[in-house]
Scaffold this motif. Structure first.
Motif, short mmCIF file in Angstrom:
data_model
loop_
_atom_site.label_atom_id
_atom_site.label_comp_id
_atom_site.label_asym_id
_atom_site.label_seq_id
_atom_site.Cartn_x
_atom_site.Cartn_y
_atom_site.Cartn_z
N THR A 1 0.83 -1.21 0.00
CA THR A 1 0.00 0.00 0.00
C THR A 1 0.86 1.26 0.00
OG1 THR A 1 -1.82 -1.11 1.15
CG2 THR A 1 -1.75 1.29 1.29
N LEU A 2 1.93 1.25 0.80
CA LEU A 2 2.81 2.42 0.86
C LEU A 2 3.49 2.67 -0.47
CD1 LEU A 2 4.43 2.02 4.40
CD2 LEU A 2 2.33 3.20 3.74
N LYS A 3 3.89 1.60 -1.14
CA LYS A 3 4.52 1.76 -2.45
C LYS A 3 3.53 2.35 -3.46
CE LYS A 3 7.46 -1.62 -3.62
NZ LYS A 3 8.08 -2.95 -3.77
N GLU A 4 2.26 1.95 -3.34
CA GLU A 4 1.23 2.52 -4.20
C GLU A 4 1.06 4.01 -3.91
OE1 GLU A 4 -2.39 0.39 -3.65
OE2 GLU A 4 -1.65 -1.48 -4.53
N ARG A 5 1.09 4.38 -2.63
CA ARG A 5 0.93 5.79 -2.26
C ARG A 5 2.08 6.64 -2.79
NH1 ARG A 5 -1.17 5.23 4.03
NH2 ARG A 5 -3.23 4.40 3.50
N ILE A 6 3.29 6.10 -2.68
CA ILE A 6 4.45 6.85 -3.17
C ILE A 6 4.32 7.07 -4.68
CG2 ILE A 6 6.94 6.71 -3.57
CD1 ILE A 6 7.13 5.22 -0.86
N ALA A 7 3.87 6.05 -5.40
CA ALA A 7 3.72 6.17 -6.85
C ALA A 7 2.62 7.15 -7.22
CB ALA A 7 3.43 4.79 -7.46
N ALA A 8 1.51 7.12 -6.46
CA ALA A 8 0.36 7.94 -6.81
C ALA A 8 0.44 9.36 -6.27
CB ALA A 8 -0.93 7.26 -6.31
N HIS A 9 1.05 9.54 -5.11
CA HIS A 9 1.01 10.84 -4.43
C HIS A 9 2.40 11.37 -4.08
CE1 HIS A 9 -3.27 10.05 -4.07
NE2 HIS A 9 -3.00 8.91 -3.48
N THR B 1 4.85 16.51 7.32
CA THR B 1 3.66 16.01 8.03
C THR B 1 2.88 15.04 7.16
OG1 THR B 1 3.50 18.05 9.31
CG2 THR B 1 1.54 16.66 9.20
N ARG B 2 2.72 15.36 5.89
CA ARG B 2 2.03 14.44 4.98
C ARG B 2 2.78 13.11 4.89
NH1 ARG B 2 0.92 18.40 -0.23
NH2 ARG B 2 -0.55 19.83 0.77
N THR B 3 4.10 13.21 4.79
CA THR B 3 4.90 11.99 4.71
C THR B 3 4.72 11.14 5.95
OG1 THR B 3 6.57 13.02 3.28
CG2 THR B 3 7.26 11.10 4.56
N ARG B 4 4.72 11.77 7.12
CA ARG B 4 4.57 11.01 8.35
C ARG B 4 3.21 10.32 8.41
NH1 ARG B 4 6.70 14.67 13.35
NH2 ARG B 4 5.82 12.87 14.46
N MET B 5 2.15 11.05 8.08
CA MET B 5 0.80 10.48 8.18
C MET B 5 0.56 9.38 7.14
SD MET B 5 -1.49 13.89 8.89
CE MET B 5 -3.01 12.93 8.93
N ALA B 6 1.06 9.58 5.93
CA ALA B 6 0.75 8.66 4.84
C ALA B 6 1.69 7.47 4.76
CB ALA B 6 0.77 9.41 3.50
N LEU B 7 2.95 7.64 5.19
CA LEU B 7 3.95 6.60 4.98
C LEU B 7 4.57 6.07 6.27
CD1 LEU B 7 5.89 8.14 1.94
CD2 LEU B 7 3.94 6.56 1.89
N ARG C 1 -7.91 3.67 -8.77
CA ARG C 1 -6.49 3.41 -9.02
C ARG C 1 -5.86 2.57 -7.92
NH1 ARG C 1 -3.37 8.83 -10.13
NH2 ARG C 1 -1.76 7.27 -10.62
N SER C 2 -6.59 2.32 -6.84
CA SER C 2 -5.99 1.58 -5.72
C SER C 2 -7.07 0.77 -5.02
CB SER C 2 -5.33 2.54 -4.73
OG SER C 2 -6.31 3.28 -4.03
N TRP C 3 -6.62 -0.18 -4.19
CA TRP C 3 -7.55 -1.02 -3.45
C TRP C 3 -8.20 -0.27 -2.29
CZ3 TRP C 3 -9.44 -5.20 -5.49
CH2 TRP C 3 -8.71 -5.86 -6.48
N VAL C 4 -7.56 0.79 -1.82
CA VAL C 4 -8.20 1.61 -0.79
C VAL C 4 -9.51 2.19 -1.32
CG1 VAL C 4 -7.98 3.70 0.60
CG2 VAL C 4 -6.03 2.17 0.37
N GLN C 5 -9.51 2.55 -2.61
CA GLN C 5 -10.72 3.11 -3.21
C GLN C 5 -11.85 2.09 -3.31
OE1 GLN C 5 -8.40 5.03 -6.61
NE2 GLN C 5 -10.06 6.49 -6.34
N VAL C 6 -11.50 0.81 -3.35
CA VAL C 6 -12.56 -0.22 -3.31
C VAL C 6 -13.34 -0.09 -2.01
CG1 VAL C 6 -13.01 -2.70 -3.20
CG2 VAL C 6 -11.37 -1.80 -4.86
N LEU C 7 -12.62 0.11 -0.91
CA LEU C 7 -13.27 0.26 0.39
C LEU C 7 -14.02 1.59 0.48
CD1 LEU C 7 -13.81 -0.71 3.26
CD2 LEU C 7 -11.57 0.21 3.92
N THR C 8 -13.38 2.68 0.06
CA THR C 8 -14.04 3.99 0.19
C THR C 8 -15.26 4.10 -0.73
OG1 THR C 8 -12.53 5.00 -1.43
CG2 THR C 8 -11.92 5.16 0.89
N GLN C 9 -15.15 3.61 -1.97
CA GLN C 9 -16.27 3.70 -2.90
C GLN C 9 -17.42 2.78 -2.51
OE1 GLN C 9 -16.78 5.91 -5.28
NE2 GLN C 9 -14.80 6.87 -4.87
#
Length: 340
Positions: free
Chosen positions: A12-20, A29-35, A246-254
């Protein structure tokens, strides 16, 4: 801790780095919260628990003393390690002296430095060694299973022992006393229950039937842990209401958003727990706070004002979407996924 769960978080973290990555490179602060926070939590250092982690740990007694971003504590509230965080992409080489100074001033053996992708740890008890580095790893350059095995050095029971053992030796054990073996990769084709989370009685943890993931649509019920290695491109509900994802997190949110839109998930159903009786953590609630008082990690606010916790691995997102549907008596067949 299940090795598969750690692998899932890393993916998941690798996906976040690629996408964001561009946004994360702008702000520590964003880096700490997201990664950084999610990985520390996956390694047993729940950053929301003050008995485990002290943010902004003061280095020295003077009023203007510097502060380490994270202080990791043992069961007796003793400091084990200090970690300094930087924004994604910042050169760590420019800050190595900083963590050595922290370690010397705090009289601790271990200190670390990370930008969320590159993790660098030293052991200052190795006085005679010219290289005190015990961990140097870049997530985006390392296969997820290999990264997970290396990061087990920082697993809380391991690091808190004061004599952390690299995962190449079968000395690490889970709470069930099962050895973590570097030579035996964790299975990825059979779904595991989410760590420390039970399943509702009607949810089956058995392996879904393997299906082709060509250009067609696949029901959520048929998505297995092996399938989440592929990147989703779209999802739809009851054959309509198609979304680009674009990610599996969106499967849960959507899925959560669709349930809210259909009136199947309202404040009256909240809080929705992640497991059965005695649960201390929620999946969806009217407030982004768990029963134990901890704040939601990476909360997503729905269009109806409910809050969903989204700090989960790709595999857990699939499991939790199924669990949420099951709790609301909605068949997972109504949710379909399309791959790239």
């Amino acid at each position: 801790m299940l090795l598969d769960d750690l692998v899932g978080v890393i993916e998941t973290l690798k996906e976040r780095i690629a996408a964001h990555g561009s946004a994360l490179r702008e702000n520590e602060t964003r880096t700490r919260m997201a990664l950084i926070d999610p990985l520390l939590t996956a390694l047993g250092w729940d950053v929301s628990d003050p008995s485990l982690v002290t943010p902004e740990y003061k280095v020295g007694s003077a009023g203007n003393s510097p502060r380490a971003d994270y202080g990791l504590l043992d069961d007796n509230d003793n400091l084990i390690s200090a970690i300094e965080a930087k924004h994604l992409g910042e050169s760590l080489a420019n800050h190595e002296k900083q963590i050595f100074d922290y370690a010397w001033n705090l009289q601790i053996k271990f200190a670390g430095l990370t930008d969320g992708d590159h993790w660098y740890f030293v052991d200052l008890s190795q006085i005679a060694s010219p290289d005190k580095t015990i961990l140097q790893l870049r997530l985006t350059d390392t296969p997820a299973h290999e990264a997970a095995l290396k990061l087990l050095l920082l697993w809380r029971p391991n690091l808190a022992s004061g004599q952390p053992v690299a995962a190449s030796a079968p000395a690490l054990v889970s709470p069930e006393k099962q050895p973590v073996m570097a030579t035996t990769p964790a299975p990825t084709s059979v779904p595991e229950p989410i760590a420390a989370v039970g399943q509702p009685s009607s949810y089956s943890a058995s392996s879904p039937t393997e299906v082709s993931i060509g250009g067609g649509w696949i029901a959520l019920s048929q998505i297995s842990h092996a399938t989440v290695d592929k990147k989703p491109a779209g999802m739809r509900f009851a054959g309509a209401d198609q979304k680009t994802i674009r990610s599996w997190v969106q499967v849960l949110t959507q899925t959560t958003e669709w349930l809210c839109k259909e009136g199947k998930l309202t404040s009256q159903q909240c809080p929705v727990s992640r497991d059965g009786k005695g649960v201390s953590r929620f999946l969806v609630s009217t407030n982004p706070v768990h029963k134990n008082g901890a704040s939601f990690a990476q909360p997503h606010q729905t269009s109806t004002g409910l809050f969903l916790e989204t700090n989960h691995s790709a595999r857990s997102c699939v499991d939790l979407a199924k669990i949420l549907l099951d709790k609301l008596s909605v068949s997972p067949e109504v949710v379909e996924i399309r791959f790239e």
